[in-house]
Enzyme design. Structure first.
Site, short mmCIF file in Angstrom:
data_model
loop_
_atom_site.label_atom_id
_atom_site.label_comp_id
_atom_site.label_asym_id
_atom_site.label_seq_id
_atom_site.Cartn_x
_atom_site.Cartn_y
_atom_site.Cartn_z
N ASP A 1 -32.69 -31.07 -94.14
CA ASP A 1 -34.02 -31.47 -93.71
C ASP A 1 -34.97 -30.27 -93.70
O ASP A 1 -34.60 -29.17 -93.26
CB ASP A 1 -33.89 -32.04 -92.29
CG ASP A 1 -35.15 -32.73 -91.81
OD1 ASP A 1 -35.57 -33.70 -92.45
OD2 ASP A 1 -35.70 -32.28 -90.78
N GLU B 1 -34.49 -30.98 -99.03
CA GLU B 1 -35.71 -31.74 -98.84
C GLU B 1 -36.83 -30.73 -98.69
O GLU B 1 -37.01 -30.14 -97.63
CB GLU B 1 -35.63 -32.61 -97.58
CG GLU B 1 -36.81 -33.56 -97.47
CD GLU B 1 -37.53 -33.56 -96.14
OE1 GLU B 1 -38.32 -34.47 -95.91
OE2 GLU B 1 -37.31 -32.65 -95.31
#
Ligand code: NOJ
Length: 603
Positions: A254, A323
């Site tokens: 993330d 990401e």
């Protein structure tokens, strides 16, 4: 009315080089040839690779909304295990799970309070082990979502940091600063939070007085860790090892571009153009972008990438995907997937390219060029849990910024048009070599919930912007499994559902599509089967302008022509066998209609 907003700019229109060139990576299993041939022809070749992630189709499960095993209205791990066979039947290679770790759920699990345990909402570590074993026995790999940029404010580290006071080693795990102005009442800098408002929140010190501020790029319940502190790095090595030892096949990381903040935490700056106006992101150099966005894509973040890649490579067959919502030319994003960094990165440029001939050509060319140049496979993705589902985006009148959604008071999208274009884009995308991502429900053609009332909303964006941006809940609604089984269409045994489904979800339920020729589910199954049988994920690519007219577009991958018609004039198909198509009942004698795609095994 939908607010019409400027398109996010990824990629660089002038990025092409005019000479042919070849990039070889002999130390890898495969080699890449990348050549520019004419204005819009790119040739890209990969060999069959033992590295599974280079061509894998990875299915994203949003654990809250996939399947509920215990009837409480919240998806859970047992629910996933019970439904795993339907994913094997779909034909995917791996599953990426959005976070299921212990968390107060202020940002749906992206606020982790214990990285080495499962939140009771979703089950236990034993449930996870059972799921992993079952998935592996079905030939499905499992990727988990690591959230290293920030923890929950309920994490022991943060509680200790607040309690230990200014200047303590505990506080140095996070980014605390004194405020500016009278009695430190003003935020330490001008950084805006991704979810709205400021990135700074002031704490009450252990002595009961107002004290320092802490940084949170997202919600105030998500304090950013200090990645310049070696203890943070060591702790996360252990987290990675914990899950790798348990047998996971990799990680989705993330906010992989946000962990390092520019030294001195300088204010964000607007870059000016020669004429004095504000420079759009797409026109900035990489250095200008690093200055303009001092918390995104700072050069030192690559040290962390390299450190983790060593850990990943010390295990067999594991991979990590970044990401990284990084602006500027795609070459910048490709830095995340240099040979000693991430294995993959999400191709968000492609996600938002749009379903037009010009946009597809440009994004695909840019992707092969940028990722090919560093020896990485491109990935392809159209939807995820942070974005309006692509079948809905394609039926919208205007545009919204990424991270926003559609509410009942907005102009409603054209569902049929969106579905037609969305299916076409998926069919086009899955013919491309490289890795691909599918977001749960898109195999059903499931639209966004666009009329969800405010009282159900949970996304922090909705609250931090006081409802101005409705946020991402509309793409996170529980899946319909059996039409009419109960109020949640079989998502749970009781009909309970943490977000209500719109009435139309019944018509998209899996059981009404299964085995039905022409349904979106059967289309996805066929696309994935042909892709796998013919090895298209590790294929070769060339544009095939000889097969098309002005309003259609085709490429050939391993002898399969993938043809799309963007225009209203039907297109004659080349001779060959129709392997799969979005246009029900199409045969070689028919013509391809607007927003339809066909895969033809050339005669
Ligand atoms: C990106 C995740 O995909 C999103 O859902 C989350 O809110 C932010 N990162 C913060 O963790």
């Amino acid at each position: 009315m939908l607010r019409s907003l400027k398109k996010r700019r990824f990629g660089n229109a002038n990025a092409f080089i005019s000479l042919s060139r070849q990039v070889e990576h002999p130390w890898w299993f495969c080699s890449y040839t990348l050549e520019r041939m004419t204005n819009d022809d790119v040739l890209y070749v990969t060999k069959e690779s033992a590295e599974w992630w280079r061509q894998a189709v990875i299915y994203q499960i949003y654990p809250r909304s996939f399947a509920d095993g215990n009837g409480d209205g919240m998806g859970d791990l047992q629910g996933v295990t019970q439904r795993l066979e339907s994913l094997q039947e779909l034909g995917i290679d791996a599953i990426w799970f959005s976070p299921f770790f212990k968390s107060p759920q202020k940002d749906a699990g992206y606020d982790v309070s214990d990285y080495k345990d499962i939140d009771p909402l979703f089950g236990t570590l034993a449930d996870f082990d059972a799921l992993l074993a079952r998935a592996h026995s079905l030939g499905l790999r499992i990727i988990v979502d690591l959230v290293p940029n920030h923890t929950s404010d309920q994490h022991e580290w943060f509680k200790a940091a607040v309690a230990a006071g200014k200047g303590s080693p505990e506080r140095d795990m996070y980014i605390f600063r004194d405020g500016k102005g009278w009695f430190g009442r003003k935020e330490p800098n001008n950084w805006p939070s991704v979810f709205g408002g400021s990135t700074w929140t002031r704490i009450t010190e252990p002595n009961g007085k107002k004290g320092q501020w802490y940084l949170h790029i997202f919600d105030s319940s998500q304090p950013d860790l200090n990645w310049r502190n070696p203890i943070v790095r060591d702790e996360f090595d252990k987290v990675l090892q914990f899950w790798l030892d348990r047998g996971v096949d990799g990680f989705r990381i993330d906010v992989a571009h946000g962990m390092i903040k520019r030294d001195g935490l300088p204010d964000t700056k607007q870059m000016s153009t020669e004429m004095g106006g504000v420079k759009p992101e797409g026109e900035m150099t990489i250095e200008e972008l690093e200055i303009a966005n001092p918390y995104w894509g700072q050069p030192e973040v690559h040290e962390i990438n390299r450190r983790w890649r060593k850990i990943i490579d010390s295990y067999k067959d594991r991979a990590m995907a970044a990401e990284a919502w990084i602006g500027g030319p795609l070459e910048r994003m490709a830095r995340w997937v240099r040979p000693d960094e991430y294995n993959q990165t999400f191709n968000f440029g492609y996600m938002f390219a749009g379903w037009t001939k010009e946009a597809q050509v440009k994004s695909i060319n840019d992707s092969f060029k940028a990722f090919g140049a560093v020896g990485a496979p491109s990935t392809w993705v159209l939807s995820n849990h942070d974005t309006i589902r692509h079948v809905t985006r394609y039926g919208m009148v205007g545009e919204l910024p990424q991270g926003d959604g559609i509410g009942p008071e907005y102009e409603q999208p054209d569902e049929a048009l969106g579905l037609r274009k969305g299916r076409a884009n998926t069919a086009f995308m899955l013919g491309l070599p490289g890795g691909a991502y599918i977001y749960q429900g898109e195999e059903l053609g499931l639209p966004e919930h666009t009329t969800l009332e405010g009282k159900y909303r949970q996304d922090p964006t909705y609250f931090r912007t006081k409802g101005k941006r409705v946020g991402r809940d509309g793409c996170r609604v529980p899946l319909p499994w059996e039409a009419g089984a109960n109020e949640s269409n079989g998502f749970s045994s009781t009909g309970a559902s943490w977000l209500p489904q719109p009435s139309g979800y019944k018509t998209y339920a899996r059981d009404v599509q299964r085995g039905v020729p022409g349904s979106t589910l059967e289309l996805y199954k066929r696309l994935l089967k042909v892709r796998k049988d013919l090895g298209l994920g590790a294929g070769d690519f060339r544009w095939a302008s000889e097969l098309t007219d002005d309003e259609s577009l085709a490429f050939v991958n391993k002898g399969v022509a993938v043809i799309a018609n963007f225009g209203s004039t039907p297109v004659q198909l080349p001779a060959g066998e129709v392997l799969v198509t979005t246009q029900h009942d199409l045969t070689a004698e028919h013509e391809l209609q607007q927003d339809q795609v066909a895969w033809i095994k050339l005669a």
